[in-house]
Design a protein around this motif. Structure first.
Motif, PDB file in Angstrom:
ATOM      1  N   SER A  94      -1.829  -3.100  11.358  1.00  0.00           N
ATOM      2  CA  SER A  94      -0.308  -3.365  11.531  1.00  0.00           C
ATOM      3  C   SER A  94       0.426  -4.138  10.789  1.00  0.00           C
ATOM      4  N   LEU A  95      -0.249  -5.219  10.322  1.00  0.00           N
ATOM      5  CA  LEU A  95       0.386  -6.282   9.396  1.00  0.00           C
ATOM      6  C   LEU A  95       0.980  -6.130   8.017  1.00  0.00           C
ATOM      7  N   PHE A  96       0.471  -4.809   7.416  1.00  0.00           N
ATOM      8  CA  PHE A  96       1.097  -4.486   6.206  1.00  0.00           C
ATOM      9  C   PHE A  96       2.294  -4.256   6.150  1.00  0.00           C
ATOM     10  N   GLN A  97       2.986  -4.969   5.350  1.00  0.00           N
ATOM     11  CA  GLN A  97       4.429  -4.826   5.381  1.00  0.00           C
ATOM     12  C   GLN A  97       5.128  -3.481   4.839  1.00  0.00           C
ATOM     13  N   GLN A  98       4.466  -3.106   3.806  1.00  0.00           N
ATOM     14  CA  GLN A  98       4.951  -1.756   3.103  1.00  0.00           C
ATOM     15  C   GLN A  98       3.683  -0.852   3.083  1.00  0.00           C
ATOM     16  N   LEU A  99       4.238   0.277   3.251  1.00  0.00           N
ATOM     17  CA  LEU A  99       3.050   1.462   3.157  1.00  0.00           C
ATOM     18  C   LEU A  99       4.200   2.498   2.347  1.00  0.00           C
ATOM     19  N   GLY A 100       4.050   2.452   1.050  1.00  0.00           N
ATOM     20  CA  GLY A 100       5.039   3.246   0.085  1.00  0.00           C
ATOM     21  C   GLY A 100       4.416   4.766   0.290  1.00  0.00           C
ATOM     22  N   PRO A 101       5.150   5.732  -0.729  1.00  0.00           N
ATOM     23  CA  PRO A 101       4.945   7.098  -0.391  1.00  0.00           C
ATOM     24  C   PRO A 101       3.298   7.335  -0.993  1.00  0.00           C
ATOM     25  N   SER A 102       2.763   6.280  -1.675  1.00  0.00           N
ATOM     26  CA  SER A 102       1.458   6.632  -2.167  1.00  0.00           C
ATOM     27  C   SER A 102       0.758   5.608  -1.993  1.00  0.00           C
ATOM     28  N   VAL A 103      -0.443   5.439  -1.211  1.00  0.00           N
ATOM     29  CA  VAL A 103      -1.243   4.290  -0.740  1.00  0.00           C
ATOM     30  C   VAL A 103      -2.558   4.579  -1.364  1.00  0.00           C
ATOM     31  N   ARG A 104      -3.040   3.489  -2.141  1.00  0.00           N
ATOM     32  CA  ARG A 104      -4.462   3.434  -2.878  1.00  0.00           C
ATOM     33  C   ARG A 104      -5.137   2.404  -2.108  1.00  0.00           C
ATOM     34  N   LEU A 105      -5.916   2.646  -1.263  1.00  0.00           N
ATOM     35  CA  LEU A 105      -6.663   1.620  -0.424  1.00  0.00           C
ATOM     36  C   LEU A 105      -8.173   1.323  -0.827  1.00  0.00           C
ATOM     37  N   LEU A 106      -8.542   0.050  -0.820  1.00  0.00           N
ATOM     38  CA  LEU A 106      -9.566  -0.620  -1.109  1.00  0.00           C
ATOM     39  C   LEU A 106     -10.154  -1.009   0.412  1.00  0.00           C
ATOM     40  N   ASP A 107     -11.528  -0.427   0.934  1.00  0.00           N
ATOM     41  CA  ASP A 107     -12.361  -1.189   2.011  1.00  0.00           C
ATOM     42  C   ASP A 107     -13.563  -1.409   1.364  1.00  0.00           C
ATOM     43  N   ALA A 108     -13.836  -2.608   1.162  1.00  0.00           N
ATOM     44  CA  ALA A 108     -15.069  -3.164   0.734  1.00  0.00           C
ATOM     45  C   ALA A 108     -15.903  -3.615   1.683  1.00  0.00           C
ATOM     46  N   GLY A 109     -17.043  -3.297   1.513  1.00  0.00           N
ATOM     47  CA  GLY A 109     -17.909  -3.598   3.061  1.00  0.00           C
ATOM     48  C   GLY A 109     -17.644  -2.769   4.298  1.00  0.00           C
ATOM     49  N   PRO A 186     -13.080  -1.524 -20.891  1.00  0.00           N
ATOM     50  CA  PRO A 186     -11.946  -1.596 -21.482  1.00  0.00           C
ATOM     51  C   PRO A 186     -10.871  -0.757 -21.281  1.00  0.00           C
ATOM     52  N   GLY A 187      -9.643  -0.731 -21.649  1.00  0.00           N
ATOM     53  CA  GLY A 187      -8.614   0.164 -21.130  1.00  0.00           C
ATOM     54  C   GLY A 187      -7.964  -0.202 -19.735  1.00  0.00           C
ATOM     55  N   PRO A 188      -7.075   0.676 -19.591  1.00  0.00           N
ATOM     56  CA  PRO A 188      -6.457   0.486 -17.986  1.00  0.00           C
ATOM     57  C   PRO A 188      -7.485   0.827 -16.962  1.00  0.00           C
ATOM     58  N   HIS A 189      -7.283   0.108 -15.951  1.00  0.00           N
ATOM     59  CA  HIS A 189      -8.015   0.394 -14.717  1.00  0.00           C
ATOM     60  C   HIS A 189      -6.961   1.020 -13.584  1.00  0.00           C
ATOM     61  N   ALA A 190      -7.362   1.957 -12.872  1.00  0.00           N
ATOM     62  CA  ALA A 190      -6.850   2.414 -11.626  1.00  0.00           C
ATOM     63  C   ALA A 190      -6.892   1.185 -10.623  1.00  0.00           C
ATOM     64  N   ARG A 191      -5.608   0.730 -10.339  1.00  0.00           N
ATOM     65  CA  ARG A 191      -5.286  -0.543  -9.256  1.00  0.00           C
ATOM     66  C   ARG A 191      -4.969   0.205  -7.790  1.00  0.00           C
ATOM     67  N   PHE A 192      -5.411  -0.541  -6.939  1.00  0.00           N
ATOM     68  CA  PHE A 192      -5.041  -0.488  -5.426  1.00  0.00           C
ATOM     69  C   PHE A 192      -3.708  -1.074  -4.742  1.00  0.00           C
ATOM     70  N   THR A 193      -3.163  -0.396  -4.370  1.00  0.00           N
ATOM     71  CA  THR A 193      -1.905  -0.763  -3.649  1.00  0.00           C
ATOM     72  C   THR A 193      -2.213  -1.760  -2.239  1.00  0.00           C
ATOM     73  N   HIS A 194      -3.222  -1.510  -1.650  1.00  0.00           N
ATOM     74  CA  HIS A 194      -3.700  -2.236  -0.533  1.00  0.00           C
ATOM     75  C   HIS A 194      -5.339  -2.435  -0.369  1.00  0.00           C
ATOM     76  N   ALA A 195      -5.715  -3.512   0.100  1.00  0.00           N
ATOM     77  CA  ALA A 195      -6.996  -3.755   0.344  1.00  0.00           C
ATOM     78  C   ALA A 195      -7.129  -4.255   1.944  1.00  0.00           C
ATOM     79  N   ILE A 196      -7.847  -3.654   2.504  1.00  0.00           N
ATOM     80  CA  ILE A 196      -8.234  -4.276   4.037  1.00  0.00           C
ATOM     81  C   ILE A 196      -9.808  -4.591   4.116  1.00  0.00           C
ATOM     82  N   LEU A 197     -10.271  -5.721   4.325  1.00  0.00           N
ATOM     83  CA  LEU A 197     -11.603  -6.297   4.441  1.00  0.00           C
ATOM     84  C   LEU A 197     -12.031  -6.953   5.556  1.00  0.00           C
ATOM     85  N   ASN A 198     -13.321  -6.612   5.986  1.00  0.00           N
ATOM     86  CA  ASN A 198     -14.008  -7.447   6.710  1.00  0.00           C
ATOM     87  C   ASN A 198     -15.344  -7.489   6.207  1.00  0.00           C
ATOM     88  N   PRO A 199     -15.494  -8.321   5.269  1.00  0.00           N
ATOM     89  CA  PRO A 199     -16.590  -8.382   4.387  1.00  0.00           C
ATOM     90  C   PRO A 199     -17.614  -9.153   4.793  1.00  0.00           C
TER      91      PRO A 199
END
Length: 557
Positions: A94-109, A186-199
């Motif tokens: 609930s604390l994410f301020q912005q969830l735009g039209p396309s969310v790319r999420l990282l959940d590590a661990g 090398p080269g461009p990388h896909a970047r995440f718009t959001h990361a949510i972690l409990n590592p």
């Protein structure tokens, strides 16, 4: 692989009102514009109480319960596997301020995927949900990955009726190794718009493969959770948001300074919530630390930070306030401590300490860790003093502001005085000693006592490694000065201030060096007021209030 969370029982409390102020829960006021759901005002009390959608998080929680039933305690400890309760996951999402039209999420661990499910549930409940969610969840344990894949399918089914395209990948891999390899490509990388972690929470050995891999990426981390956070920050796109729950220990201390430097350089903090309780699962696993939920924006400009606290994840916040960024991370602080002050008493303590004029060096004092590591000196330890020994002081000898020696019990009272132990001694004198570790039952983080040479006779004295020792050029202190330092360290003022940037029960010599102290004359006045008998907390605080001007009363100016 999530770190454990404390649980509290108290309800009610305080919610955020106007910036820098507290208002009682129930008063109808708008929150600061840092609330969740894209800035929609929502009280912190409602954030923590908000029930997660049963159709999604309830289903995923069944996977969590099933996984926990088959979880080997030894393996859990080795890998730092502790799973996130759904109410906490929902609060974090609930604390994410912005969830735009396309969310790319990282959940590590990711464990069984509770955090990813919480984000999906949050996205589905917002007035304008995203059109697509792409989630990548890393998990090493094959038993968890099976449940994680099922959770991804559950998320996809929850998104379908709302027309949200969900693409979720459960990646069975070591996140550190995989992320370092991705960053090195090398080269461009896909970047995440959001990361949510409990590592995962576990120390990293200096020579471990993970530490070597991290160094290749220019990251220095002493713990798995800071390693995961650093890599998640690197993987975020500019403007991307991160929300994580970890132990609070990285807020201070020399071991975490490189991580703080990286994190604060890359991320602007926006929200910090402290879980103050250290009971329940966290204590059972031998890690007596407070936990924090914190959120930030990669590349964001430093601005106001909403700081709040509660006893545990099931409780409404007891306090909350919006503070300027430079009160959280002070400009010019070489240690880059992160200070969390959710209430007025804490702010008063911070203001008083900030106005104190001295550091230990200004007083001609030093503090060092005790030189005697008992397992290395095992052959020279003695239960009772003898003709060939000198006194050895352990934390167990500290009693109501004084050192009581000898003391019957499990700990030795003496060390053989010989050539092999010659470098372990300090000359007899008056010292202030402080426990390096406190138990969860102790009311104060800092437990200090004065060693009186009349009560510990001998030409020299040894201090065990679990003590910090205040000294002057390796020798004793003037008694009046020693008593004053002890009163100051034992005060509510110092305890309140220390808790703002130390979320664990360890008190390092570095922490004591970084404290501000009164001028020499004020410390000596405190020493003159110190009674020879054990002083009550009320007497200690009254002396500090009269000499320094701090009161713990809630109505104090």
């Amino acid at each position: 692989m999530d770190p454990p969370l404390p649980r509290g029982q108290r309800r009610g409390g305080l919610v955020p009102g106007a910036p820098g102020r507290l208002i009682r829960e129930g008063t109808i006021r708008p929150d600061p514009p840092l609330g969740p759901r894209g800035g929609t005002p929502t009280s912190a009390a409602r954030e923590l109480r908000r029930a997660p959608p049963s159709s999604l998080l309830g289903a995923v929680d069944l996977h969590r319960a099933e996984a926990c039933r088959h979880l080997d305690p030894a393996r859990r400890s080795a890998l730092g596997q502790f799973l996130t309760p759904p109410p906490v996951a929902s609060f974090m999402a609930s604390l994410f301020q912005q969830l735009g039209p396309s969310v790319r999420l990282l959940d590590a661990g990711a464990g069984v995927g509770t955090l990813t499910a919480a984000l999906v549930a949050e996205a589905c409940s917002r007035p304008t949900p995203p059109a697509e969610i792409h989630a990548v969840a890393y998990e090493l344990d094959p038993d968890f990955v099976k449940h994680l894949s099922e959770s991804m399918a559950t998320c996809r089914a929850a998104c379908r009726p709302l027309g949200i395209t969900f693409d979720g990948r459960a990646v069975q891999a070591d996140f550190i190794t995989h992320a370092v390899e991705e960053l090195a490509r090398p080269g461009p990388h896909a970047r995440f718009t959001h990361a949510i972690l409990n590592p995962p929470y576990r120390k990293l050995g200096a020579g471990s493969a993970a530490r070597r891999a991290l160094r290749r990426a220019g990251i220095e981390a002493t713990n798995l959770y800071t390693a995961f956070l650093a890599l998640a920050v690197r993987a975020l796109a500019p403007g991307g948001e991160l929300c994580a729950i970890t132990p609070r220990s990285f807020f201070n201390g020399p071991y975490f300074r490189p991580f703080r430097a990286l994190f604060l350089r890359e991320v602007a903090l926006r929200r910090v919530h402290v879980f103050e309780s250290r009971t329940a699962a966290f204590a059972d696993d031998g890690v007596l630390q407070e936990n924090v939920v914190f959120c930030g924006v990669k590349g964001g400009a430093p601005g106001a930070v909403l700081v709040s606290s509660s006893d545990g994840p099931g409780d409404a916040p007891t306090a909350a306030r919006e503070v300027p960024y430079d009160e959280v991370v002070r400009p010019g602080d070489p240690e880059l401590f992160i200070r969390v002050v959710p209430d007025r008493a804490g702010q008063r303590a911070a203001d008083v300490l900030a106005g104190l004029p001295a550091r230990l060096a200004d007083l001609g004092l030093s503090v060092s860790t005790g030189k005697v590591v008992d397992f290395r000196a095992r052959g020279f330890l003695r239960a009772e003093p003898g003709a060939d020994t000198a006194p050895l002081i352990y934390p167990a000898h500290l009693d109501a502001g004084s050192v009581r020696w000898p003391k019957p019990g499990r700990k030795p009272n003496a060390l053989v005085d010989c050539a092999a132990t010659a470098k372990l001694w300090m000359p007899s004198g008056t010292y202030v000693v402080v426990k390096r570790f406190s138990s969860k039952e102790e009311r104060r983080r800092i437990t200090a006592a004065v060693l009186d040479p009349a009560a510990v006779p001998g030409a020299r004295v040894g201090f065990e490694n679990h003590l910090n020792v205040f000294h002057r050029d390796g020798g004793g202190l003037p008694p009046l000065l020693a008593r004053g330092v002890c009163v100051f360290l034992s005060s509510t003022l110092v305890d309140t201030y220390f808790r703002q940037w130390s979320g664990h029960t360890q008190v390092n010599a570095t922490d004591l060096r970084n404290l501000a102290y009164p001028a020499m004359a004020a410390i000596e006045r405190l020493g003159a007021r110190a009674p020879r008998r054990p002083a009550s907390q009320r007497e200690i605080d009254r002396a500090v209030e009269e000499v320094i001007g701090f009161s713990e009363r809630a109505d104090a100016p």
